[in-house]
Motif scaffolding. Structure first.
Motif, PDB file in Angstrom:
ATOM      1  N   GLY A 303       0.815  -1.203   0.000  1.00 11.98           N
ATOM      2  CA  GLY A 303       0.000   0.000   0.000  1.00 11.98           C
ATOM      3  C   GLY A 303       0.851   1.256   0.000  1.00 11.98           C
ATOM      4  O   GLY A 303       1.923   1.294  -0.607  1.00 11.98           O
ATOM      5  N   THR A 304       0.396   2.299   0.691  1.00 10.56           N
ATOM      6  CA  THR A 304       1.117   3.578   0.729  1.00 10.56           C
ATOM      7  C   THR A 304       2.323   3.480   1.655  1.00 10.56           C
ATOM      8  O   THR A 304       2.194   3.102   2.813  1.00 10.56           O
ATOM      9  CB  THR A 304       0.188   4.704   1.218  1.00 10.56           C
ATOM     10  N   LEU A 305       3.483   3.839   1.125  1.00  5.35           N
ATOM     11  CA  LEU A 305       4.723   3.780   1.902  1.00  5.35           C
ATOM     12  C   LEU A 305       5.431   5.126   1.874  1.00  5.35           C
ATOM     13  O   LEU A 305       5.426   5.825   0.853  1.00  5.35           O
ATOM     14  CB  LEU A 305       5.666   2.714   1.336  1.00  5.35           C
ATOM     15  N   PRO A 306       6.077   5.514   2.979  1.00  7.52           N
ATOM     16  CA  PRO A 306       6.852   6.754   2.988  1.00  7.52           C
ATOM     17  C   PRO A 306       8.210   6.570   2.323  1.00  7.52           C
ATOM     18  O   PRO A 306       8.794   5.482   2.364  1.00  7.52           O
ATOM     19  CB  PRO A 306       7.024   7.039   4.480  1.00  7.52           C
ATOM     20  N   VAL A 307       8.707   7.629   1.700  1.00  7.84           N
ATOM     21  CA  VAL A 307      10.079   7.651   1.191  1.00  7.84           C
ATOM     22  C   VAL A 307      10.866   8.561   2.121  1.00  7.84           C
ATOM     23  O   VAL A 307      10.510   9.729   2.305  1.00  7.84           O
ATOM     24  CB  VAL A 307      10.147   8.181  -0.252  1.00  7.84           C
ATOM     25  N   VAL A 308      11.922   8.021   2.729  1.00  8.20           N
ATOM     26  CA  VAL A 308      12.685   8.760   3.740  1.00  8.20           C
ATOM     27  C   VAL A 308      14.009   9.230   3.165  1.00  8.20           C
ATOM     28  O   VAL A 308      14.781   8.424   2.619  1.00  8.20           O
ATOM     29  CB  VAL A 308      12.945   7.872   4.974  1.00  8.20           C
ATOM     30  N   LEU A 309      14.266  10.529   3.246  1.00  2.00           N
ATOM     31  CA  LEU A 309      15.562  11.090   2.873  1.00  2.00           C
ATOM     32  C   LEU A 309      16.397  11.158   4.144  1.00  2.00           C
ATOM     33  O   LEU A 309      16.099  11.920   5.058  1.00  2.00           O
ATOM     34  CB  LEU A 309      15.397  12.484   2.269  1.00  2.00           C
ATOM     35  N   THR A 310      17.443  10.339   4.224  1.00  2.00           N
ATOM     36  CA  THR A 310      18.250  10.278   5.442  1.00  2.00           C
ATOM     37  C   THR A 310      19.152  11.498   5.560  1.00  2.00           C
ATOM     38  O   THR A 310      19.340  12.251   4.597  1.00  2.00           O
ATOM     39  CB  THR A 310      19.120   9.009   5.469  1.00  2.00           C
ATOM     40  N   VAL A 311      19.721  11.672   6.736  1.00  2.00           N
ATOM     41  CA  VAL A 311      20.625  12.804   6.956  1.00  2.00           C
ATOM     42  C   VAL A 311      21.874  12.686   6.101  1.00  2.00           C
ATOM     43  O   VAL A 311      22.598  13.660   5.906  1.00  2.00           O
ATOM     44  CB  VAL A 311      21.011  12.907   8.449  1.00  2.00           C
ATOM     45  N   LYS A 312      22.137  11.499   5.568  1.00  5.05           N
ATOM     46  CA  LYS A 312      23.296  11.288   4.693  1.00  5.05           C
ATOM     47  C   LYS A 312      22.942  11.469   3.221  1.00  5.05           C
ATOM     48  O   LYS A 312      23.764  11.232   2.338  1.00  5.05           O
ATOM     49  CB  LYS A 312      23.871   9.893   4.923  1.00  5.05           C
ATOM     50  N   GLY A 313      21.694  11.860   2.943  1.00  5.45           N
ATOM     51  CA  GLY A 313      21.310  12.159   1.576  1.00  5.45           C
ATOM     52  C   GLY A 313      20.817  10.989   0.758  1.00  5.45           C
ATOM     53  O   GLY A 313      20.692  11.094  -0.465  1.00  5.45           O
ATOM     54  N   GLU A 314      20.514   9.868   1.407  1.00  3.05           N
ATOM     55  CA  GLU A 314      20.043   8.688   0.693  1.00  3.05           C
ATOM     56  C   GLU A 314      18.537   8.541   0.853  1.00  3.05           C
ATOM     57  O   GLU A 314      18.005   8.716   1.949  1.00  3.05           O
ATOM     58  CB  GLU A 314      20.734   7.428   1.213  1.00  3.05           C
ATOM     59  N   LYS A 315      17.846   8.216  -0.249  1.00  2.04           N
ATOM     60  CA  LYS A 315      16.413   7.964  -0.179  1.00  2.04           C
ATOM     61  C   LYS A 315      16.175   6.475   0.053  1.00  2.04           C
ATOM     62  O   LYS A 315      16.721   5.637  -0.654  1.00  2.04           O
ATOM     63  CB  LYS A 315      15.721   8.401  -1.471  1.00  2.04           C
ATOM     64  N   ILE A 316      15.359   6.162   1.058  1.00  2.00           N
ATOM     65  CA  ILE A 316      15.103   4.768   1.421  1.00  2.00           C
ATOM     66  C   ILE A 316      13.596   4.548   1.555  1.00  2.00           C
ATOM     67  O   ILE A 316      12.887   5.354   2.166  1.00  2.00           O
ATOM     68  CB  ILE A 316      15.782   4.400   2.761  1.00  2.00           C
ATOM     69  N   ILE A 317      13.118   3.450   0.965  1.00  2.00           N
ATOM     70  CA  ILE A 317      11.742   3.020   1.163  1.00  2.00           C
ATOM     71  C   ILE A 317      11.767   1.924   2.222  1.00  2.00           C
ATOM     72  O   ILE A 317      12.340   0.852   1.994  1.00  2.00           O
ATOM     73  CB  ILE A 317      11.133   2.478  -0.145  1.00  2.00           C
TER      74      ILE A 317
END
Length: 581
Positions: A303-317
């Motif tokens: 379903g709906t998932l957040p995309v997280v931009l980490t403090v190190k600049g990486e996008k993670i699902i």
């Protein structure tokens, strides 16, 4: 001792405990040794005692790397399983363990047992060079009141510590604090000589103006939860949520939720500050990795998932994760949820290892040794601090820790005198020769990461794996799932999940050639539908592969391989129907 001498001692191959007060340059010294090993292509492993500390250095927890998990003891069969699974243990030349103060002595004993078994070497820690780093004035190992082992919990009280014959390198110069007043207060805490004037100085910071977005440190989760909820409500925009699912004995599921602080419904918005609460090296996050939700995506399965931009600049699902209790390899109870929590405010426990420009700190409910010291030493100066609460226990330190620290200083001074005019060149060459003869050498540079406290972006071996997988999937060339898994030393399940994520973001990606034979698709589809009819909450595909194989065999008569089962999930949804890409 200065950093250069400590580094020279490490290069000789002896086991070392690197210590010193917060901000003494321990991280810099460790990074220097890591860089030295990396240039010479020596295999090493970077770990920490906690997920938050591991996330600071792009490493993994020692529990994850070693395979000990959260167990208190290991049977012979469990040791054999670890040896079979953790093949990298035998090939590692140097092991780093950061935040050693929070590693329980029993866990240090398990680490020794695992390394000796996996490396088939009866020397301490299987003969690996081990570099432990930390400051015992900071937080001790976490124990419940009912299971408090007292002084026995500290690593330096373990027989294994003595067997390892650690050389103590006590760094004495201060690099973090640029404020003599703060340094004086921290030294007084260490020496048990805090004056009334110092306490009044700390209390006076209550009037410091630091802005509204400053990090807030609290000793209890309840305060943290209240602040995070309030900050979330300030964000205008749509609210999203993800509900936990449960399997097994109800009261055990409730216990898992309480102990691991798993929200039954995780609520978030775009713009929310979040922290990961689970280790998943394959997908690039650890317990303690922080970031901001920058967008949401729709996943056919989750379903709906957040995309997280980490403090190190990486996008993670984030991936749906499982917390469980089990016996004999089988789950008795389990909880599935996204491994995230809101993070405008964090506990002092979670802050250990961080360097903060500014922070609002409440020590009014401090309850254990080291909390005050950890919180205050996160700052560079008193001007960046706003202390809004302070109780009598906040600045206390266990007397045993002070006695041990005194002994560590004496041993470090003796070591410094011994090596005062020593020429290390021959010893360094001899140890490098030993490492190469043992085969602890990589054919190409594998490591980009080290211990990091400040800003910047690191790419570790896990990230390189992810890049390699993505390049293979996105290329126009066809690939084999099994071979891709072997090449990257990851599971078939992980490869399939990467394919799914890439297909979601790139609808034109051709994966039809990966579709199994029709009889395989029919068998898996039939098994999924039979599973759904049982009323199970956890999706069929989320069970372990042994269960999947047996369930399919029982319901269809087909004996399928792991890759046949998981590749079928690319073309079937959770109801056993065809997926519409």
């Amino acid at each position: 001792m200065n950093q250069q001498l400590a580094l020279s001692i490490m290069k000789t191959g002896v086991n070392v405990m690197l210590t010193g007060q917060a901000g003494a340059g321990k991280t810099y010294t460790l990074n220097s040794y890591i860089e030295y090993l990396k240039k010479r292509k020596i295999k090493y492993a970077v770990t920490a005692s906690t997920g938050i500390a591991a996330s600071h250095l792009n490493g993994s927890t020692i529990h994850s790397w070693s395979g000990m998990g959260v167990r208190d003891e290991l049977s012979a069969s469990e040791l054999d399983k670890i040896k079979e699974k953790k093949i990298g243990i035998k090939d590692t030349g140097v092991l780093f363990v950061d935040e050693i103060s929070m590693l329980h002595s029993e866990q240090l004993g398990l680490l020794d047992e695992i390394l000796r078994h996996c490396r088939e070497d009866d020397r301490a820690f299987g003969g690996i060079q081990i570099i432990v780093c930390g400051d015992f004035f900071q937080l001790p190992p976490v124990e419940s009141a009912a299971n408090d082992t007292g002084s026995a919990k500290y690593c330096f009280m373990s027989p294994v510590w003595l067997n390892a014959d650690f050389k103590i390198c006590y760094l004495t110069k201060q690099y973090r604090q640029n404020d003599d007043q703060l340094s004086t207060v921290l030294n007084q805490i260490r020496d048990n000589s805090v004056t009334k004037e110092s306490i009044e100085l700390l209390k006076s910071t209550k009037d410091n103006f630091l802005g509204s977005d400053v990090t807030k440190l609290y000793t209890h989760n309840e305060n943290v939860d209240s602040i995070n909820s309030n900050e979330l409500s300030k964000i205008k925009g749509k609210s999203y949520g993800y509900q936990a699912s449960f399997e097994g004995v109800n009261f055990l599921c409730e216990m898992i939720m309480k102990q691991s602080r798993i929200p039954s419904d995780f609520e978030y918005k775009i713009g929310a500050l979040v922290m990961f609460t689970k280790n998943n090296e394959e997908f690039g996050y650890n317990n303690g990795t922080c970031g901001k939700v920058v967008q949401v995506i729709e996943d056919d399965e989750l379903g709906t998932l957040p995309v997280v931009l980490t403090v190190k600049g990486e996008k993670i699902i984030p991936q749906l994760e499982k917390w469980s209790f089990g016996e004999d390899g089988e789950d008795v109870a389990s909880v599935m949820q996204l491994p995230l929590r809101l993070a405008w405010a964090i506990t002092v426990h979670k802050s250990q290892g961080m360097t903060l420009e500014g922070a609002e700190i409440d020590l009014g409910k401090a309850f254990t040794s080291g909390q005050g010291y950890v919180a205050l030493s996160r700052l560079k100066s008193l001007s960046g601090m706003r202390l809004i609460g302070l109780n009598d226990k906040a600045l206390q330190i266990y007397s045993l820790v002070r006695k041990a620290d005194t002994r560590f200083r004496e041993l470090s001074c003796s070591l410094e005198d011994f090596y005062k005019l020593h020429d290390f060149s021959d010893a360094h060459k001899k140890y490098l020769k030993y490492l190469r003869e043992k085969g602890y050498v990589v054919t190409e540079p594998r490591y980009k990461s080290g211990f990091r406290r400040g800003k910047g972006k690191n790419i570790d071996s896990t990230t390189r794996h992810k890049v390699s997988i993505k390049e293979s999937i996105d290329s126009s060339l066809k690939f084999d799932i099994t071979e891709l898994a072997k090449t990257n030393n990851i599971s078939v399940y992980t490869v399939v999940r990467n394919i799914e994520q890439n297909k979601i973001s790139n609808k034109s990606l051709d994966i039809l050639y990966l579709k199994p034979k029709e009889n395989v698709i029919k068998a898996v589809s039939k098994a999924i539908k039979a599973y759904v009819d049982l009323g199970k909450e956890i999706p069929f595909r989320k069970n372990n592969v042994l269960f999947l194989k047996n369930f399919i065999r029982m319901n269809t008569g087909e004996s399928l391989s792991e890759v046949e089962i998981y590749s079928s999930f690319l073309f079937l949804n959770n109801l056993g129907e065809n997926r519409l890409w």
